[in-house]
Design a protein around this motif. Structure first.
Motif, PDB file in Angstrom:
ATOM      1  N   GLU A 204       0.857  -1.186   0.000  1.00 31.09           N
ATOM      2  CA  GLU A 204       0.000   0.000   0.000  1.00 31.09           C
ATOM      3  C   GLU A 204       0.891   1.233   0.000  1.00 31.09           C
ATOM      4  O   GLU A 204       1.512   1.562   1.022  1.00 31.09           O
ATOM      5  CB  GLU A 204      -0.909  -0.006   1.240  1.00 31.09           C
ATOM      6  CG  GLU A 204      -1.812   1.222   1.359  1.00 31.09           C
ATOM      7  CD  GLU A 204      -2.690   1.408   0.142  1.00 31.09           C
ATOM      8  OE1 GLU A 204      -2.715   2.532  -0.393  1.00 31.09           O
ATOM      9  OE2 GLU A 204      -3.340   0.423  -0.281  1.00 31.09           O
ATOM     10  N   PRO A 205       0.986   1.932  -1.137  1.00 31.21           N
ATOM     11  CA  PRO A 205       1.911   3.078  -1.206  1.00 31.21           C
ATOM     12  C   PRO A 205       1.446   4.308  -0.444  1.00 31.21           C
ATOM     13  O   PRO A 205       2.202   5.274  -0.339  1.00 31.21           O
ATOM     14  CB  PRO A 205       1.985   3.357  -2.711  1.00 31.21           C
ATOM     15  CG  PRO A 205       0.685   2.866  -3.250  1.00 31.21           C
ATOM     16  CD  PRO A 205       0.296   1.681  -2.415  1.00 31.21           C
ATOM     17  N   GLN A 206       0.227   4.297   0.137  1.00 32.27           N
ATOM     18  CA  GLN A 206      -0.277   5.488   0.817  1.00 32.27           C
ATOM     19  C   GLN A 206       0.582   5.832   2.042  1.00 32.27           C
ATOM     20  O   GLN A 206       0.935   6.992   2.258  1.00 32.27           O
ATOM     21  CB  GLN A 206      -1.745   5.263   1.230  1.00 32.27           C
ATOM     22  CG  GLN A 206      -2.362   6.453   1.969  1.00 32.27           C
ATOM     23  CD  GLN A 206      -2.440   7.700   1.117  1.00 32.27           C
ATOM     24  OE1 GLN A 206      -2.532   7.619  -0.104  1.00 32.27           O
ATOM     25  NE2 GLN A 206      -2.397   8.860   1.762  1.00 32.27           N
ATOM     26  N   GLU A 207       0.893   4.797   2.852  1.00 32.17           N
ATOM     27  CA  GLU A 207       1.720   5.048   4.042  1.00 32.17           C
ATOM     28  C   GLU A 207       3.094   5.580   3.635  1.00 32.17           C
ATOM     29  O   GLU A 207       3.631   6.501   4.259  1.00 32.17           O
ATOM     30  CB  GLU A 207       1.874   3.758   4.853  1.00 32.17           C
ATOM     31  CG  GLU A 207       0.614   3.267   5.533  1.00 32.17           C
ATOM     32  CD  GLU A 207       0.260   4.103   6.750  1.00 32.17           C
ATOM     33  OE1 GLU A 207       1.072   4.981   7.127  1.00 32.17           O
ATOM     34  OE2 GLU A 207      -0.830   3.900   7.312  1.00 32.17           O
ATOM     35  N   PRO A 219       9.276   9.462  -2.884  1.00 31.83           N
ATOM     36  CA  PRO A 219       8.814   8.112  -2.500  1.00 31.83           C
ATOM     37  C   PRO A 219       9.566   7.000  -3.216  1.00 31.83           C
ATOM     38  O   PRO A 219       9.799   5.931  -2.626  1.00 31.83           O
ATOM     39  CB  PRO A 219       7.333   8.125  -2.873  1.00 31.83           C
ATOM     40  CG  PRO A 219       6.947   9.570  -2.850  1.00 31.83           C
ATOM     41  CD  PRO A 219       8.155  10.316  -3.313  1.00 31.83           C
ATOM     42  N   SER A 220       9.965   7.219  -4.449  1.00 33.38           N
ATOM     43  CA  SER A 220      10.678   6.166  -5.166  1.00 33.38           C
ATOM     44  C   SER A 220      12.037   5.876  -4.515  1.00 33.38           C
ATOM     45  O   SER A 220      12.500   4.731  -4.510  1.00 33.38           O
ATOM     46  CB  SER A 220      10.873   6.575  -6.623  1.00 33.38           C
ATOM     47  OG  SER A 220      11.651   7.768  -6.717  1.00 33.38           O
ATOM     48  N   THR A 221      12.691   6.901  -3.946  1.00 33.47           N
ATOM     49  CA  THR A 221      13.983   6.691  -3.276  1.00 33.47           C
ATOM     50  C   THR A 221      13.821   5.816  -2.043  1.00 33.47           C
ATOM     51  O   THR A 221      14.592   4.875  -1.819  1.00 33.47           O
ATOM     52  CB  THR A 221      14.588   8.050  -2.888  1.00 33.47           C
ATOM     53  OG1 THR A 221      14.740   8.860  -4.056  1.00 33.47           O
ATOM     54  CG2 THR A 221      15.947   7.864  -2.221  1.00 33.47           C
ATOM     55  N   LEU A 222      12.817   6.109  -1.214  1.00 36.04           N
ATOM     56  CA  LEU A 222      12.593   5.309  -0.017  1.00 36.04           C
ATOM     57  C   LEU A 222      12.125   3.905  -0.379  1.00 36.04           C
ATOM     58  O   LEU A 222      12.537   2.919   0.249  1.00 36.04           O
ATOM     59  CB  LEU A 222      11.567   6.006   0.887  1.00 36.04           C
ATOM     60  CG  LEU A 222      11.277   5.312   2.211  1.00 36.04           C
ATOM     61  CD1 LEU A 222      12.546   5.135   3.024  1.00 36.04           C
ATOM     62  CD2 LEU A 222      10.241   6.093   3.017  1.00 36.04           C
TER      63      LEU A 222
END
Length: 870
Positions: A204-207, A219-222
């Motif tokens: 779930e990418p929301q968190e 977000p892509s880096t993390l």
């Protein structure tokens, strides 16, 4: 319940608030003798504070006991008491308040904000009010009975404001805490690459998106840092995907590192607020409240290292209260019957030995290449400690033919000082490694959140290190070693808490380098349910036994309450004997023996060692302090009396010297005034006598023409003076200069005017004599022109200075007169010819426009000298 065993305070946790920690109790225990009042934690704190203040000795209060025995509350009471009785002042009060307010901040309760300006709301922090939503929190209960979360949070707000946290720091702190909570909700799912290798991805990418919004990260880096790992082999960088368990391991390692480093930053920030300014004297009072001994149904790596730390603290307690004290009696030659006690050095060596200890074996397994798991670790321990009497496992029991169903296969048991504890090795290697992948550190460094970025300095690409970080066990062992070194640093031979009686207001002079003094409160847990008014004798007895309190009681019954070096003892109490005060010429021991021989103490109360004096009863020590205070009062009175006498004598001598000086000056002043009066009278008499003589001669020599003779003489004298003055003040020889000195007296006015006329005519004659014939002719022409055009042309002014010839040209004189001579400074009037109406001029002007220039030849006459220049 609070009581003493010698200098050890035994405190039983009542699990409820009692009215024995009020301001009235603070006043009751302030400046009181240690054994003169009832046992209390305030007595320990007061004695430590007075030793710090009066004896210039660093202090350490070691608070030990099981979890739940009240150690943290005891440390708070110690700090509150010291804050209440220490010196006052704006800076001191500020530091005290900050120190007291550090507990609510360090204990947690982070989740809201401060009043000015408004803190970030849970919505701004991307948080929910329901604690059950977060995987890292207790999902069974959102609160504890009897705990007011709102009140605790308000207390935390006030504490952070008092300590000096800025609103930006509070916001950053809450944001990082929210990141830790939200990391626990990041879920991973399994997938497979085209090569067939297992990989993981964010379910779930929301968190993840909300976390990145809080810390300012892509977000892509993390996501890449959580789902893959970069491995550097020689000069190549290889990116490998992580499986779901590996991904969860990296996520949890990141959360633990963030939380741990955030706590370290918080401690450093508080220490920065309360630190002593540079250049000031630093004395230390340390209050050590460390983990209690833990025995659970399932004990893991955390309980292992916590109990190891408690073993080290128990070792210090044994050294202070049992072993070192008995060894000191033997070393000093005091008659002593040894008391047997358990020395846990063998247990500490079992755990921390650098070559063959459990921690060393664990680190070796973590660093060993190949397949590494807990089975190989427990196998190595069983081989290494097969015969150790404080270690056992299923394999060692089988070798000894011991049947024990309570010890599982993947576990080992250590016989601690507090009892036997069984540890499950599952997770030991993983928790000891606790490695944070370099990709996660670099991702945190890439965030725009300044606080989070500062927590991961190793993520800087410019400072990449290939060295493996130390294991958790190694770090904990190093921290414990640093703590022990700090406790031993001030006094390398032994650490002992020495109670001192007497009024702390007296000045104490240290006779050597400061020593660390330790107080030893021991906290007891009365029951396992942490309920008030419930006392379990078996549990309390077990704690009293493994804490070594029984042996401590036996040592104190036959031991001595007080001991001190002869030199320090003599320096403190030498005023009690006339033979040792103010100086003792013999040895320190002889001086102590002479001093005590004059005091009414029975021989069994005293013991003389090789280097120290020993006093058995605290009452004798209190009596010594009482006598010392009385003698100090007498000496202070004597010093005051001597000082007042010296001051009065000095003041009298100064007054006498001043009186002599004043008398001498006054007598001199009187004689000077008398002399001046006599001199004035003599001069007056002389003046009258001379006048009388002159008048008598005048009357005898007086004639009828004397007045005219005198008048003529005065007149001639004034004329002579006038002529001589005129000779010195004659004007210059310039013919243009008309200045002349005025007549000093009215009767000389006519003569002065005549002299002026004669001087000007003579000056003109001199000027004519130096003129050439050509110059003479030119001047005559100009004079004629001036006479002709006077009052007839505008270019000639009506009045102008010039020279007029008196008589004819041959041998006549010249006189300066006022006539009309053209002024050369007047502007050129070219229109007087009427050129503007001339047709030829108009035609030429139309062709040349503004470039037409009129010119003529002029000659300039110098007025001062009359010379002409083209």
């Amino acid at each position: 319940l609070q009581t003493y065993i010698g200098n050890v305070l035994i405190s039983v946790n009542p699990y409820r608030s009692l009215p024995i920690y009020t301001p009235e109790k603070v006043e009751e225990y302030h400046n009181c003798n240690f054994f003169a009042v009832k046992p209390h934690i305030y007595a320990i704190a007061d004695d430590a504070y007075r030793s710090l203040r009066d004896r210039d000795r660093d202090q350490c209060i070691l608070i030990t006991g099981e979890s739940g025995s009240g150690k943290t509350e005891a440390s708070k009471l110690v700090m509150s008491y010291v804050a209440a009785v220490c010196s006052k002042g704006e800076e001191v009060d500020k530091v005290k308040e900050q120190l007291l307010q550090s507990n609510p901040v360090l204990e947690g309760n982070l989740g809201g904000g401060m009043a000015e300006p408004p803190p970030p709301t849970p919505e701004q922090l991307k948080l929910r009010q329901d604690c059950r939503h977060y995987g890292y929190l207790n999902r069974e209960s959102a609160g504890l009975p009897g705990m007011d979360d709102a009140a605790n949070f308000r207390a935390m707000q006030d504490a952070m404001r008092v300590i000096g946290f800025s609103p930006a720091e509070v916001t950053a702190l809450l944001e990082v805490t929210a990141v830790v909570l939200k990391l626990g909700n990041v879920q991973l799912s399994s997938s497979y690459q085209a090569s067939g290798m297992e990989a993981c991805s964010i379910t779930e990418p929301q968190e993840l998106q909300e976390i990145c919004e809080l810390i300012g990260l892509d977000p892509s880096t993390l996501e890449q840092a959580l789902c893959s790992r970069t491995v550097k082999a020689r000069n190549e960088m290889v990116v490998t995907t992580l499986s779901v368990p590996q991904g969860y391991y990296g996520r949890d390692a990141l959360a633990k590192n963030i939380y741990s480093r955030l706590f370290d930053w918080l401690v450093t920030r508080i220490n920065t607020s309360i630190q002593v300014k540079t250049g000031k004297q630093r004395k230390v009072m340390g209050v050590l409240d460390i983990y209690g001994f833990e025995i659970f149904q399932d004990n893991g790596f955390e309980q292992f290292i916590i109990n190891y730390c408690n073993e080290k603290l128990q070792q210090i307690f044994i050294l202070m209260t049992l072993k070192e004290e008995q060894e000191e009696y033997v070393r000093e030659g005091i008659k002593w019957s040894p008391v047997e006690f358990f020395d846990n050095t063998i247990i500490c060596d079992l755990i921390e030995n650098s070559k063959g200890g459990i921690l060393a074996m664990l680190d070796e397994e973590c660093l060993r290449p190949g397949v590494v798991n807990e089975d190989t670790f427990i196998t190595k321990l069983n081989q290494l400690f097969a015969t150790h009497k404080h270690y056992e496992s299923k394999e060692t029991q089988n070798a000894r033919r011991v049947m024990d169903s309570s010890l599982p296969a993947r576990c080992f048991r250590i016989h601690h000082y507090a009892g036997k504890v069984t540890y499950n090795v599952t997770g030991f290697i993983e928790k000891n490694n606790d490695l944070l992948f370099r990709d996660l550190s670099q991702a945190m460094w890439a965030a725009r959140h300044m606080l989070l970025r500062s927590l991961f300095p190793e993520g800087d690409p410019q400072k990449v290190s290939l060295k493996l970080p130390p294991t958790a066990g190694f770090q904990f062992k190093a921290s414990v070693a640093t703590l022990m070194k700090n406790l031993y640093s001030k006094n390398p031979n032994y650490i002992r808490y020495r109670p001192w009686g007497g009024n702390p207001g007296s000045a104490l002079v240290p006779t050597g380098p400061p020593q660390l003094t330790a107080a030893l409160p021991r906290c007891i847990k009365p029951n396992e349910s942490k309920a008030a008014m419930v006392f379990t004798p078996e549990l309390v007895l077990a704690q009293a036994r493994y804490l070594g309190l029984m042996e401590n009681v036996r040592v104190r019954r036959v031991g001595y309450a007080f001991r001190q070096l002869y030199g320090s003892f003599l320096e403190r109490y030498k005023m009690l004997s006339a033979h040792t005060w103010p100086r003792w010429a013999g040895s320190d021991r002889e001086g102590a023996e002479v001093l005590l021989a004059e005091l009414p103490y029975p021989p069994e109360e005293l013991a003389f060692g090789h280097t120290k004096i020993f006093i058995r009863s605290p009452r004798s020590l209190f009596d010594l302090e009482r006598r010392r205070q009385e003698r100090i009062a007498q000496l202070a009175t004597l010093i005051q009396k001597t000082f007042r006498g010296w001051r009065c004598r000095t003041q009298y001598q100064l007054m006498r010297k001043s009186q002599i000086i004043i008398s001498a000056w006054f007598r001199g002043h009187t004689q000077k005034n008398k002399y001046k009066q006599m001199k004035h009278s003599a001069l007056l008499i002389q003046a009258y006598a001379r006048g009388w003589k002159v008048r008598r001669v005048y009357r005898r020599c007086f004639r009828s023409g004397a007045s005219a003779c005198l008048a003529n003489f005065i007149y001639r004298r004034l004329v002579q003076k006038f002529l001589l003055g005129l000779q010195k003040n004659l004007p210059s020889m310039s013919v243009m200069d008309q200045t002349w000195p005025p007549a000093p007296y009215k009767f000389l006015t006519n003569a002065n005017q005549e002299l002026r006329s004669i001087f000007y005519r003579w000056k003109c004659k001199k000027y004519r004599e130096q003129l050439t014939p050509q110059r003479r002719a030119l001047l005559q022409t100009k004079l004629c022109a001036s006479e002709l055009f006077k009052d007839k042309k505008m270019l000639y002014s009506k009045r102008c200075r010039g020279w007029r010839l008196e008589g004819w040209w041959g041998g006549c004189s010249w006189q300066l007169v006022t006539t009309s001579i053209p002024s050369l400074q007047q502007p050129f009037h070219g229109e007087y010819l009427g050129l503007a109406q001339n047709p030829k001029y108009q035609k030429l002007h139309a062709v040349a426009k503004d470039k037409l220039v009129m010119a003529d030849t002029v000659r300039k006459v110098n007025r001062a000298s009359g010379k002409v220049s083209p």
